[in-house]
Design an enzyme around this catalytic site. Sequence first.
Site, PDB file in Angstrom:
ATOM      1  N   SER A  87       0.850  -1.190   0.000  1.00  0.00           N
ATOM      2  CA  SER A  87       0.000   0.000   0.000  1.00  0.00           C
ATOM      3  C   SER A  87       0.883   1.237   0.000  1.00  0.00           C
ATOM      4  O   SER A  87       2.110   1.148   0.063  1.00  0.00           O
ATOM      5  CB  SER A  87      -0.935   0.005   1.219  1.00  0.00           C
ATOM      6  OG  SER A  87      -0.205   0.214   2.419  1.00  0.00           O
ATOM      7  N   CYS A  88       0.243   2.410  -0.061  1.00  0.00           N
ATOM      8  CA  CYS A  88       0.980   3.684  -0.065  1.00  0.00           C
ATOM      9  C   CYS A  88      -0.013   4.784   0.264  1.00  0.00           C
ATOM     10  O   CYS A  88      -0.774   4.663   1.213  1.00  0.00           O
ATOM     11  CB  CYS A  88       1.670   3.903  -1.415  1.00  0.00           C
ATOM     12  SG  CYS A  88       0.547   3.768  -2.829  1.00  0.00           S
ATOM     13  N   GLY A  89      -0.022   5.860  -0.516  1.00  0.00           N
ATOM     14  CA  GLY A  89      -0.979   6.931  -0.307  1.00  0.00           C
ATOM     15  C   GLY A  89      -2.267   6.721  -1.083  1.00  0.00           C
ATOM     16  O   GLY A  89      -3.364   6.787  -0.526  1.00  0.00           O
ATOM     17  N   TRP A  97      -3.623   4.537   2.081  1.00  0.00           N
ATOM     18  CA  TRP A  97      -3.753   5.364   3.269  1.00  0.00           C
ATOM     19  C   TRP A  97      -4.830   6.440   3.140  1.00  0.00           C
ATOM     20  O   TRP A  97      -5.506   6.791   4.113  1.00  0.00           O
ATOM     21  CB  TRP A  97      -2.424   6.017   3.616  1.00  0.00           C
ATOM     22  CG  TRP A  97      -2.492   6.863   4.846  1.00  0.00           C
ATOM     23  CD1 TRP A  97      -2.463   8.225   4.935  1.00  0.00           C
ATOM     24  CD2 TRP A  97      -2.654   6.395   6.195  1.00  0.00           C
ATOM     25  NE1 TRP A  97      -2.582   8.647   6.242  1.00  0.00           N
ATOM     26  CE2 TRP A  97      -2.701   7.523   7.039  1.00  0.00           C
ATOM     27  CE3 TRP A  97      -2.763   5.115   6.771  1.00  0.00           C
ATOM     28  CZ2 TRP A  97      -2.847   7.429   8.417  1.00  0.00           C
ATOM     29  CZ3 TRP A  97      -2.911   5.020   8.147  1.00  0.00           C
ATOM     30  CH2 TRP A  97      -2.946   6.170   8.952  1.00  0.00           C
TER      31      TRP A  97
END
Length: 375
Positions: free
Chosen positions: A331-333, A360
């Site tokens: 995952s990330c932003g 996120w």
Amino acid sequence: MASAILSRTCLARRFLQSSRSHTPNPQIFSFFFSNRSFHSRVAHSPLVHKTSNFVPCASLSFWSKASMSTQAMSTSEPLVSVDWLHANLREPHMKVLDASWYLPHEERNPLREYQVAHIPGALFFDLDGISDLTTNLPHMLPSEEAFAAGVSALGIENKDGVVVYDGKGLYSAARVWWMFRVFGHDRVWVLDGGLPRWRASGFDVESSASSDAILKASAAREAVVKVYNGQPVGPITFQTKFRPHLVWSVEQIKKNMEDKTYQHIDARPKGRFDGIDPEPRKGIRSGHIPGSKCIPFTEVMDSSQTFLPVDELKRRFDQEGISLDSPCVASCGTGVTGSILALALFRLGKADVPVYDGSWTEWATHPDTVDHMLP
């Protein structure tokens, strides 16, 4: 007819030149595409190819033979070098996509930059345009029908080999690589080092001498809008085969917090992960999903924005306690740089790493998860 098309083309150019937004307005562009079919090829400018039979690869020697066609390329290695692409740019059934995308605070317009300079013959893939239009989350994965309509409008077929690059070197191209894989297309590769390495190698770039590529990019966006509006679209040349195991939802992340079956890796910078530095999107607090570990996407590449060698990649994951014998989710932003981790793990033999699409941005704003954030 010809004069009408020319008029639309000129008007489209004037609009793009005066636009201050980072993504074209689909309602405005619908004017340019009524009663029009967009399947013509992008005009290529002449290129001077190297005559050597072998070329070095930027970060590996796997695809070094210049004469190797896309039909012969293995799908087990997700990268190609700029030398390989330069030698095979005219290969039949090769589609090159400029998938540049930037964070809002960077104030860069990828479409304008594409117009100024792109790899000869490359088409522009609009990451925000070919996306799910039913959510407020940015550039989420579109439906099968929308993706098929969008890439068909770009002239892509299932028989094509697709090479994706971006303006940073190794950034949003990985997201588009992942999207094609989610929809069943394995013959897709990322250009290692992207446009910066291409230019540093002395290879030609071109600007949009005609508006054909711009029209195709806008036609792709328009096709996606039509799908979500329940309207008919043009001929579909790309058939999807959805792989649900490669994309995760917020519910799957919540379940994994309890089961702890998948190792959750976050690609954001450590400051954002730790809740010290702010998120680039307003109104979203920083922090991380409980149980996740942080491997910033910048740490799987070198200073030239090319991937680290496989042994160094493995060492980096080992340092964070990530076992390659156990499943992982990235995952990330907003699902962009998480795709870089998925690409890195693919190079290490893990071809089934899902990406949490909402990442996120969804987690920090979802009513069911706002109380499940660290620190």
